[in-house]
Enzyme design. Sequence first.
Site, PDB file in Angstrom:
ATOM      1  N   GLU A 427       0.852  -1.407  -0.094  1.00  0.00           N
ATOM      2  CA  GLU A 427      -0.090   0.054  -0.505  1.00  0.00           C
ATOM      3  C   GLU A 427       0.817   1.042   0.047  1.00  0.00           C
ATOM      4  OE1 GLU A 427      -2.551  -0.534   4.070  1.00  0.00           O
ATOM      5  OE2 GLU A 427      -3.773  -2.186   2.733  1.00  0.00           O
ATOM      6  N   GLU A 521      -5.820  -7.741   0.731  1.00  0.00           N
ATOM      7  CA  GLU A 521      -6.754  -8.012   1.918  1.00  0.00           C
ATOM      8  C   GLU A 521      -8.782  -7.779   1.210  1.00  0.00           C
ATOM      9  OE1 GLU A 521      -5.189  -4.738   4.120  1.00  0.00           O
ATOM     10  OE2 GLU A 521      -2.981  -5.635   4.056  1.00  0.00           O
TER      11      GLU A 521
HETATM   12  N1  CKX Z   1      -4.418  -2.642   4.912  1.00  0.00           N
HETATM   13  C1  CKX Z   1      -6.815   0.502   3.689  1.00  0.00           C
HETATM   14  C2  CKX Z   1      -3.173  -2.621   5.527  1.00  0.00           C
HETATM   15  C3  CKX Z   1      -3.452  -3.303   6.733  1.00  0.00           C
HETATM   16  C4  CKX Z   1      -4.219  -2.763   7.688  1.00  0.00           C
HETATM   17  C5  CKX Z   1      -5.548  -2.958   7.329  1.00  0.00           C
HETATM   18  C6  CKX Z   1      -7.252  -2.263   7.893  1.00  0.00           C
HETATM   19  C7  CKX Z   1      -5.376  -2.243   5.355  1.00  0.00           C
HETATM   20  C8  CKX Z   1      -6.766  -1.262   5.039  1.00  0.00           C
HETATM   21  C9  CKX Z   1      -6.426  -0.456   3.706  1.00  0.00           C
HETATM   22  O1  CKX Z   1      -1.604  -3.324   7.259  1.00  0.00           O
HETATM   23  O2  CKX Z   1      -4.087  -3.777   8.533  1.00  0.00           O
HETATM   24  O3  CKX Z   1      -7.086  -1.487   8.075  1.00  0.00           O
HETATM   25  O4  CKX Z   1      -7.496  -3.188   8.531  1.00  0.00           O
END
Ligand code: CKX
Length: 613
Positions: A427, A521
């Site tokens: 990300e 994810e």
């Molecule tokens: N993604 C919108 C990276 C993870 C987080 C996850 C979350 C995010 C979401 C990005 O490390 O835990 O927010 O649950």
Amino acid sequence: MTGSLLYPRVTSSRMKLSLDGMWKFKFDEAKAGLSEGWEKGLKGYEMMPVPGSFADLYTDKKKKNYCGDFWYETEFVMPKVNDKKVLLRFGSVTHRGVVFLNEVKIGEHEGGFLPFVLDITDVVKTGTNKLVVKVNNELSEVSLPCGAVKKNRDGSLTAKPYFDFFNYSGIQRSVELLILPEISVEDYELVYELSESEARVNCRVKLSCAEGDDGSLGVNISIIDENGKTASELELTKQDNAYIGTLTVSEPKLWNVLDPHLYDMSIKVHDEKGVIDEYTDRIGIRTVSVEGTDILINGKPVYLKGYGKHEDFDILGRTFNYSVAKRDFECMKWNGANCFRTSHYPYADEWYQFADEEGFLIIDEVPAVGMMRSTRNFVEAGMGHYTYFFETPTVPELLQNELNQVEEMIKRDKNHPSVIAFSLFNEPETTSEESFEYFSRVFERARELDPQKRPLTGALEKNSSPEKCQCYPLLDFICLNRYYGWYISGGEDIYEAEEKFRDELNRWKALETGKPFVMTEFGTDTLAGQHSLPGTMWSEEYQNEYYEMNFRVLDDYDFIKGELVWNFADFQTSEGIFRVGGNKKGIFTRERQPKSSAFVLKRRWEELKDRSK
Ligand code: CKX
């Protein structure tokens, strides 16, 4: 620093001694340790477990969240050894460490999730030795993972991660003394080629004395099958600084998804008098490739089912524990998973060994996370927030750090059959030319380094849209982290979420990338035991409905070749108004008990048992 990141094995020529146990420990708020000579020995210390993450052992909030320098000390007794090399191996020191042996600085290492090895032959004494380590857990925009440090009024520091997991720190993995022959195997790599009835195993072995090897040495490699029979054996040929050769295994038992077959491998270095060194390992014969929109294991398409995980457990923090790992594999097998991503950093070696034995597939991730300047980028991702992360003057330093860690990760993990891909980011901002330049360098380096030329990937968040993302062409398969129905159009808007999700996938489809996509994810925060009819956000029913909706969408796109839900279990994060005792997106609780979604996944993944595409 020595070049060998091989897992420490005890063989006919190698010994290891564990230095794990209770070590002396002291915080150094004033960063006065060096000027006050703490490397000579700590005064006014407490005791701390090694390996261990210190945070959750404390009842005091300041200590739990301590950020800055802290020191460890232990003594060990070195038995008398003749003509041996003595190495000191740290499984991980988070995020950086400086090591002193008998008051002499012997090395330092940056990066909290990969091992490092120091040659202490000339400094270690027969008898008692004093080992002192200065550790630091500050985050910055040149550290991996990325973050910042806040200076408080009383002068103390608080870590401000640009990522969503607790900044667990300490000497978090085992420390070992390795006693090796002076000439030893430093590294090896295997590359497989499969044909109808045989496998060719291209081997390359590096010795610790590459330059000084006058040609009088021989290197032999053999592999033994599950019945204890030698499947193939070969005397390697010296070429430049390595020993190479190709083993042939007829009718090989391939390592496969949830059907692992491992061979015992032994590499022996010998001279005219006999064996000088022996290194042993467990290997699996298999190939990995991407063809069109398929991910292939041994030439056959595979559909990835499973999880993004964390090394995270109550009290232990990020400390590796065999029982937790065993329970995790049992839970994953129970609900039909076959894969996990080591989000968001390389895990302890033992996770990969376990996966090799169980036939699990791993997407192995470097700690390139937090490459968007925000302490809640999990919310801001998708909101169009942009922080010019790769347009800052410190980027060259960050890049060098990432290149080093990619190198260490591939060096350590390249021989595991379970590792089917390397993920080189999670990300980041990917919409600028600068981000493309940055990641081009990272991908280019990783491609050079991996002898098996495995697929390379990275996980893209919502701002990395099909229209704006500059980096997706670098990926061999494209990983998407998407939260339609949670961060985007959650709750009463879930009906719109489905439309929006389809709209985005249609736009990716229209790009005709010709590549496989994997959902790395998707998920919802869910409080175990929170129920509501109809399902509302944070309830178990909502998590189930969310997944049913997401699966309905995914099943309509044939370029989707995997679904790794977020997350395997609830995990600890920094405190904040978006986090109730941590991130609750687990399918299992932090204690590894199922929420009802675990049964939804079980049903689905059992139905998808034979889905290969
Ligand atoms: N993604 C919108 C990276 C993870 C987080 C996850 C979350 C995010 C979401 C990005 O490390 O835990 O927010 O649950």
